[in-house]
Enzyme design. Structure first.
Site, PDB file in Angstrom:
ATOM      1  N   HIS A 221       0.855  -1.188   0.000  1.00 22.02           N
ATOM      2  CA  HIS A 221       0.000   0.000   0.000  1.00 22.02           C
ATOM      3  C   HIS A 221       0.891   1.237   0.000  1.00 22.02           C
ATOM      4  CE1 HIS A 221      -3.404   2.599   0.995  1.00 22.02           C
ATOM      5  NE2 HIS A 221      -2.533   3.262   1.744  1.00 22.02           N
TER       6      HIS A 221
ATOM      7  N   ASP B  23     -15.763   1.897   7.074  1.00 15.97           N
ATOM      8  CA  ASP B  23     -14.729   2.916   6.819  1.00 15.97           C
ATOM      9  C   ASP B  23     -15.215   3.893   5.756  1.00 15.97           C
ATOM     10  OD1 ASP B  23     -12.075   4.193   6.673  1.00 15.97           O
ATOM     11  OD2 ASP B  23     -12.087   3.301   4.674  1.00 15.97           O
TER      12      ASP B  23
ATOM     13  N   ARG C 190     -15.855  12.011   8.100  1.00 15.55           N
ATOM     14  CA  ARG C 190     -14.622  12.721   8.510  1.00 15.55           C
ATOM     15  C   ARG C 190     -14.323  13.839   7.525  1.00 15.55           C
ATOM     16  NH1 ARG C 190     -10.446   8.236   8.122  1.00 15.55           N
ATOM     17  NH2 ARG C 190      -8.968   9.898   8.535  1.00 15.55           N
TER      18      ARG C 190
ATOM     19  N   SER D 147      -8.258   3.298   8.961  1.00 15.05           N
ATOM     20  CA  SER D 147      -8.920   3.320   7.668  1.00 15.05           C
ATOM     21  C   SER D 147      -8.120   2.522   6.628  1.00 15.05           C
ATOM     22  CB  SER D 147      -9.091   4.791   7.247  1.00 15.05           C
ATOM     23  OG  SER D 147      -9.435   4.917   5.915  1.00 15.05           O
TER      24      SER D 147
ATOM     25  N   LYS E 263      -8.823  -1.882   5.361  1.00 13.66           N
ATOM     26  CA  LYS E 263      -9.057  -2.309   3.972  1.00 13.66           C
ATOM     27  C   LYS E 263      -8.035  -3.369   3.561  1.00 13.66           C
ATOM     28  CE  LYS E 263      -9.429   2.078   3.108  1.00 13.66           C
ATOM     29  NZ  LYS E 263      -9.663   3.461   2.787  1.00 13.66           N
TER      30      LYS E 263
HETATM   31  N1  URA Z   1      -6.570   7.053   2.850  1.00 12.58           N
HETATM   32  C1  URA Z   1      -7.474   6.226   3.447  1.00 12.58           C
HETATM   33  O1  URA Z   1      -7.807   5.174   2.924  1.00 12.58           O
HETATM   34  N2  URA Z   1      -7.987   6.612   4.641  1.00 12.58           N
HETATM   35  C2  URA Z   1      -7.623   7.746   5.275  1.00 12.58           C
HETATM   36  O2  URA Z   1      -8.103   8.017   6.346  1.00 12.58           O
HETATM   37  C3  URA Z   1      -6.686   8.596   4.634  1.00 12.58           C
HETATM   38  C4  URA Z   1      -6.161   8.218   3.414  1.00 12.58           C
END
Ligand code: URA
Length: 428
Positions: A87, A166, A173, A188, A192
């Protein structure tokens, strides 16, 4: 409803006063929110209280668990081998995923990569892949599994079934100013990745002018939080802090970044590939391989260099593109589109700084106007000596006005800045 509203209010008050919530409370809060028992404004208040007070490891673990539990969790157990994912926290000219996924797979480690779209000034792997005619990224878990079983790797779009809590909370957010909270970002991102099912995860945390994390201290804190979260959830994880003070590769766009990856994978063409891009790919790929196989880094690097030199990495890229429905002949024909305009240095000196966010935004604009083979090609690097009129960036498919704007995004000074490494630090 009244009862859960009172529970939520008490939890918010405790968080407001700097007390940590119990794991069960955090999970119940998220469950209540998804069931519409906890009100939208209550969730927003809790997130903001946490944004200001900070989050304990226990709270962030619980939040991550609640996100993961809200959706589907993929499993690739049927492959009977450890799978690896990576990632990037987002950069400009960052085509690393496109290169390292088939490269690592060519060394025998299955790679199941779930990617996203462009966010703000940064590029998204899914947007880049979708410039290949016919290629599909909306792959079901079954399709992902079957492609990985047959060709060793696949890159799919992270679908709405993964960590849906999320998605809803991220949107909240965004509306309520609580995106920049280290714990919330980590939960977050990691939720994933956990839902994506990989056994091992490498986080490439970008730091610098073109990254969301501007300082090394911030990047290191995010890296430590994400690695800790993934490990406590039973996955192997490491993070690399890598430089984003200038675009990583030389191409910024969508289809043009496919060309960057292709050039890199064309082994013999080591000299045609940009040195900074190549170094970042090797650092990320060797971390993925050593984490998944448990071999030392030097061995991982040897395996990778062999797979690139033999053409195995390029063959794996072709197999993956074909398996996802992409037209390989079109990939081989991809080239920057006309017309092109050079952004020329406004004066002589050394390139000391680049407005990387500006370059990323400009590239998105040029691609929107000129299509998938439009974009920017970086022609000078920070530290280079330039003369007035030397080309800094070539704008493909845009206009002379775009080139003029690009030239203004570079600062030229009297002396060269100190050189910067590609990898600042490895965490985990
Ligand atoms: N990318 C994400 O997937 N979540 C966040 O909170 C910030 C960047």
């Amino acid at each position: 409803m009244e009862e859960s509203s009172a529970f939520a209010r008490r939890a918010i008050e405790r968080k407001r006063d700097g007390l940590a919530l119990a794991a069960g409370e955090v999970e119940a809060f998220v469950r209540g929110y998804l069931a519409d028992d906890v009100l939208e404004e209550q969730m927003a208040s809790l997130l903001m209280a946490g944004c200001i007070r900070g989050w304990s490891d226990g709270e962030i673990d619980a939040l991550t668990r609640a996100y993961v539990a809200s959706g589907r969790v993929l499993s690739f157990a049927q492959l009977a081998r450890r799978t690896v994912d990576k990632h990037s926290t987002g950069g400009v000219g960052d085509a690393v995923s496109l290169a390292v996924v088939p490269w690592v797979a060519a060394c025998g480690v299955p790679v199941v990569k779930l990617s996203g779209r462009a966010l703000a000034h940064t590029g998204g792997t899914i947007d880049k892949l979708e410039t290949i005619p016919g290629l599909r990224t909306a792959l079901s878990p079954e399709e992902l599994s079957s492609i990985v079983a047959s060709v060793g790797c696949a890159i799919g779009a992270a679908g709405p079934e993964l960590a849906p809590a999320d998605k809803r909370i991220y949107a909240l957010r965004d509306r309520c100013g609580s995106v920049p909270s280290m714990g919330l970002i980590a939960a977050s991102v990691v939720s994933k990745k956990l839902a994506g099912g990989a056994d091992a995860i490498v986080f490439d945390v970008k730091v610098g002018a073109g990254a969301f994390m501007r300082t090394r201290a911030e990047a290191a804190e995010l890296a430590r939080t994400m690695v800790g979260l993934a490990r406590r959830a039973g996955r192997s994880a490491v993070a690399l802090l890598t430089d984003m003070e200038e675009p990583l590769g030389t191409r910024i766009g969508t289809g043009l970044e496919i060309v960057e990856a292709l050039e890199f994978l064309r082994a013999g063409a080591a000299s045609a590939s940009d040195a900074r891009f190549a170094a970042c790919c090797e650092a990320v790929a060797s971390a993925m391989l050593s984490l998944a196989l448990g071999v030392p880094d030097e061995q991982a690097v040897r395996m990778l260099r062999e797979a690139r030199a033999s053409g195995a990495a390029l063959a794996r890229f072709e197999a993956m593109i074909r398996a996802q429905g992409g037209d390989w002949a079109s990939v081989l024909r991809m080239a920057p589109c006309a017309p092109s305009f050079d952004a020329a240095a406004l004066r002589a000196g050394y390139l000391v700084r680049a407005d990387v966010v500006g370059l990323g935004e400009l590239a998105r604009e040029v691609v929107a106007a000129g299509g998938p083979l439009a974009g920017l090609q970086v022609r000078a690097r920070i530290g280079d000596r330039v003369e007035a009129g030397s080309p800094l960036v070539r704008v493909h498919g845009g206009s002379a006005a775009h080139a003029l704007r690009a030239a203004e995004l570079f600062e030229i000074g009297a002396s060269a800045p100190p050189p910067r490494p590609i990898v600042y630090e490895r965490i985990g």
